[in-house]
Design an enzyme around this catalytic site. Structure first.
Site, PDB file in Angstrom:
ATOM      1  N   HIS A  89     -10.580   1.347   1.423  1.00 17.68           N
ATOM      2  CA  HIS A  89     -10.367   2.300   2.518  1.00 17.68           C
ATOM      3  C   HIS A  89     -11.610   2.139   3.384  1.00 17.68           C
ATOM      4  O   HIS A  89     -12.666   2.674   3.064  1.00 17.68           O
ATOM      5  CB  HIS A  89     -10.220   3.731   2.001  1.00 17.68           C
ATOM      6  CG  HIS A  89      -9.893   4.691   3.100  1.00 17.68           C
ATOM      7  ND1 HIS A  89      -8.709   5.390   3.172  1.00 17.68           N
ATOM      8  CD2 HIS A  89     -10.577   5.020   4.222  1.00 17.68           C
ATOM      9  CE1 HIS A  89      -8.684   6.120   4.279  1.00 17.68           C
ATOM     10  NE2 HIS A  89      -9.817   5.922   4.926  1.00 17.68           N
ATOM     11  N   HIS A  96      -4.778  -0.498   5.683  1.00 14.18           N
ATOM     12  CA  HIS A  96      -4.311   0.260   6.859  1.00 14.18           C
ATOM     13  C   HIS A  96      -5.264   0.170   8.058  1.00 14.18           C
ATOM     14  O   HIS A  96      -5.799   1.168   8.517  1.00 14.18           O
ATOM     15  CB  HIS A  96      -4.012   1.720   6.514  1.00 14.18           C
ATOM     16  CG  HIS A  96      -5.024   2.383   5.591  1.00 14.18           C
ATOM     17  ND1 HIS A  96      -6.372   2.344   5.794  1.00 14.18           N
ATOM     18  CD2 HIS A  96      -4.844   3.102   4.458  1.00 14.18           C
ATOM     19  CE1 HIS A  96      -6.979   3.014   4.835  1.00 14.18           C
ATOM     20  NE2 HIS A  96      -6.070   3.479   4.007  1.00 14.18           N
ATOM     21  N   LYS A  99      -9.397   0.000  -6.123  1.00 12.75           N
ATOM     22  CA  LYS A  99      -9.431   0.625  -4.792  1.00 12.75           C
ATOM     23  C   LYS A  99     -10.729   1.391  -4.587  1.00 12.75           C
ATOM     24  O   LYS A  99     -11.085   2.257  -5.373  1.00 12.75           O
ATOM     25  CB  LYS A  99      -8.231   1.576  -4.654  1.00 12.75           C
ATOM     26  CG  LYS A  99      -8.154   2.339  -3.335  1.00 12.75           C
ATOM     27  CD  LYS A  99      -7.703   1.471  -2.182  1.00 12.75           C
ATOM     28  CE  LYS A  99      -7.835   2.181  -0.843  1.00 12.75           C
ATOM     29  NZ  LYS A  99      -6.723   3.085  -0.560  1.00 12.75           N
ATOM     30  N   HIS A 159       0.869  -1.201   0.000  1.00 15.39           N
ATOM     31  CA  HIS A 159       0.000   0.000   0.000  1.00 15.39           C
ATOM     32  C   HIS A 159       0.896   1.239   0.000  1.00 15.39           C
ATOM     33  O   HIS A 159       1.462   1.595   1.026  1.00 15.39           O
ATOM     34  CB  HIS A 159      -0.917   0.018   1.230  1.00 15.39           C
ATOM     35  CG  HIS A 159      -1.873   1.178   1.244  1.00 15.39           C
ATOM     36  ND1 HIS A 159      -3.235   1.022   1.419  1.00 15.39           N
ATOM     37  CD2 HIS A 159      -1.678   2.510   1.107  1.00 15.39           C
ATOM     38  CE1 HIS A 159      -3.832   2.198   1.381  1.00 15.39           C
ATOM     39  NE2 HIS A 159      -2.902   3.136   1.203  1.00 15.39           N
ATOM     40  N   HIS A 208       1.610   5.377  -1.696  1.00 13.85           N
ATOM     41  CA  HIS A 208       1.256   6.550  -2.510  1.00 13.85           C
ATOM     42  C   HIS A 208       2.530   7.134  -3.108  1.00 13.85           C
ATOM     43  O   HIS A 208       3.410   7.581  -2.363  1.00 13.85           O
ATOM     44  CB  HIS A 208       0.558   7.614  -1.654  1.00 13.85           C
ATOM     45  CG  HIS A 208      -0.712   7.126  -1.045  1.00 13.85           C
ATOM     46  ND1 HIS A 208      -1.934   7.261  -1.659  1.00 13.85           N
ATOM     47  CD2 HIS A 208      -0.944   6.453   0.116  1.00 13.85           C
ATOM     48  CE1 HIS A 208      -2.871   6.700  -0.903  1.00 13.85           C
ATOM     49  NE2 HIS A 208      -2.297   6.196   0.185  1.00 13.85           N
ATOM     50  N   ASP A 251       1.555   2.621   3.568  1.00 13.46           N
ATOM     51  CA  ASP A 251       0.704   3.800   3.374  1.00 13.46           C
ATOM     52  C   ASP A 251       1.499   5.099   3.482  1.00 13.46           C
ATOM     53  O   ASP A 251       1.023   6.083   4.054  1.00 13.46           O
ATOM     54  CB  ASP A 251      -0.479   3.801   4.372  1.00 13.46           C
ATOM     55  CG  ASP A 251      -1.538   4.837   4.000  1.00 13.46           C
ATOM     56  OD1 ASP A 251      -1.579   5.261   2.830  1.00 13.46           O
ATOM     57  OD2 ASP A 251      -2.320   5.219   4.886  1.00 13.46           O
TER      58      ASP A 251
END
Ligand code: NCD
Ligand code: ZN
Length: 341
Positions: A134, A172, A97, A14, A16, A245
């Site tokens: 999420h 997460h 996602k 995970h 970004h 994350d």
């Protein structure tokens, strides 16, 4: 005392990476430590089509690192079943996602009604394409500390009941409710665990002054939740794997009257997990957590390259200079005890 650990190169399930200049800046930190990463699609223009995912993939590969980005599609109401089949055939896309609209950074194009996506979940189940969630409701009336539990009760339970063969990653996780949900679900359901949710509680965010660099979503919870997350990470249960994350924002955007959610933790990623596992006498569990369980879940081959971690103090920098700006790394100024050699 163990002073050295040689493990297969880890995967970050995970991450970004953003776009533009910051992409190159953060990618070097990730590529130093990880063979592959599941790359989140919440760009300013979200990655909603296979074509956009392909072009994002190329822009990451263009940096020339020995690193494989595992792409994801951003779920919107406009996603079609045809695009899901195309994603499956693409070979570079590994999941879709789901962001509830408004729940976090760059989620305004997310899902308003989860129920309206059930057709798409069915298509993903048929094509064996994982759903990454999420898992928080975005209703502003719901207390921010209850949003994850509410998402489980309102949506996750039903999604898993209706689509028993759908592979699903609860991203997460931040509560003991989430750990219990995952443990009690089928082998199709797994979760990623970040360093902050295993190491910190909401006191680290709010007690003795607001600590904006510990602010992320899902927000840190009570210590009782943190302890259960930590236990899950070091348990050796294959349903729990590494997903850091790391979510970079400029220091000025975090130290603000309305600070952004997201922690830049990729600077020292595997080292942070080594620190956590070591402190809890579980170094023997780090390898599977970081390079096996995630690969198994995503049906990927194991990485053959190795990394060597050594016990050696390292002080995390206070600031990272980026383009006449700064990014504050997670645990800035603190000393950790593991390094890649
Ligand atoms: C992430 C970001 O900044 O993109 N922020 C965060 O606090 N984790 C988005 C997300 O994963 O929620
Ligand atoms: Zn994220």
């Amino acid at each position: 005392m163990i002073n050295e650990l040689i493990i297969n190169k880890p995967d970050d399930m995970h991450l970004h990476l953003r776009e533009g200049e910051i992409l190159g800046f953060v990618l070097k930190d990730t590529a130093r430590q990880f063979a592959r990463a599941i790359v989140m699609p919440n760009l300013n223009t979200p990655v909603t089509t296979v074509a956009l995912a392909e072009s994002y993939y190329e822009s990451i590969k263009d940096y020339g690192y020995n690193f494989e980005p595992l792409m994801t599609l951003y779920l919107t109401d406009a996603l079609s079943k045809t695009e899901i089949r195309k994603a499956k055939d693409s070979k570079i896309i590994h999941g879709v996602k789901l962001y509830p609209a408004g729940v976090t950074t760059n989620s305004k194009n997310g899902i308003v009604s989860v129920d309206s996506c059930f057709d798409l979940f069915e298509e993903m189940e048929k094509n064996d394409l994982p759903l990454l969630v999420h898992g928080e409701v975005s209703d502003p009336k719901v207390d921010i500390f209850d949003r994850e539990k509410m998402f489980i009760d309102k949506y996750l339970t039903r999604i898993c009941e209706n689509f028993p063969s759908l592979r699903l990653v609860f991203e997460h996780i931040s509560t003991k409710d989430a750990v219990e949900f995952v443990v009690n679900s089928s082998s199709k359901v797994a979760a990623t665990i970040t360093p902050q949710h295993a190491m910190l509680s909401r006191n680290d965010l709010l007690s003795g002054g607001v600590k904006p660099h510990n602010y992320c979503l899902p927000v840190l919870k009570r210590e009782i939740h943190q302890k259960v997350i930590l236990e899950a990470a070091i348990s050796g249960n294959s349903k729990f794997f590494l997903g850091i994350d790391s979510a970079p924002h400029l220091t000025s955007e975090k130290e603000s009257a309305c600070g952004c959610a997201g922690i830049y933790s990729a600077k020292t990623a595997i080292e942070l997990y080594a620190e956590i596992f070591d402190k809890n006498d579980a170094l023997d569990k780090l390898s599977d957590f970081s390079n096996k369980f995630g690969a198994d879940f995503y049906n990927l081959p194991y990485n053959e390259e190795k990394i060597r971690l050594i016990r050696k103090e390292y002080q995390i920098p206070q600031q990272l200079e980026f383009n006449n700006n700064q990014i504050t790394p997670f645990l800035a100024g603190q000393t950790i005890h593991w390094q890649i050699s």
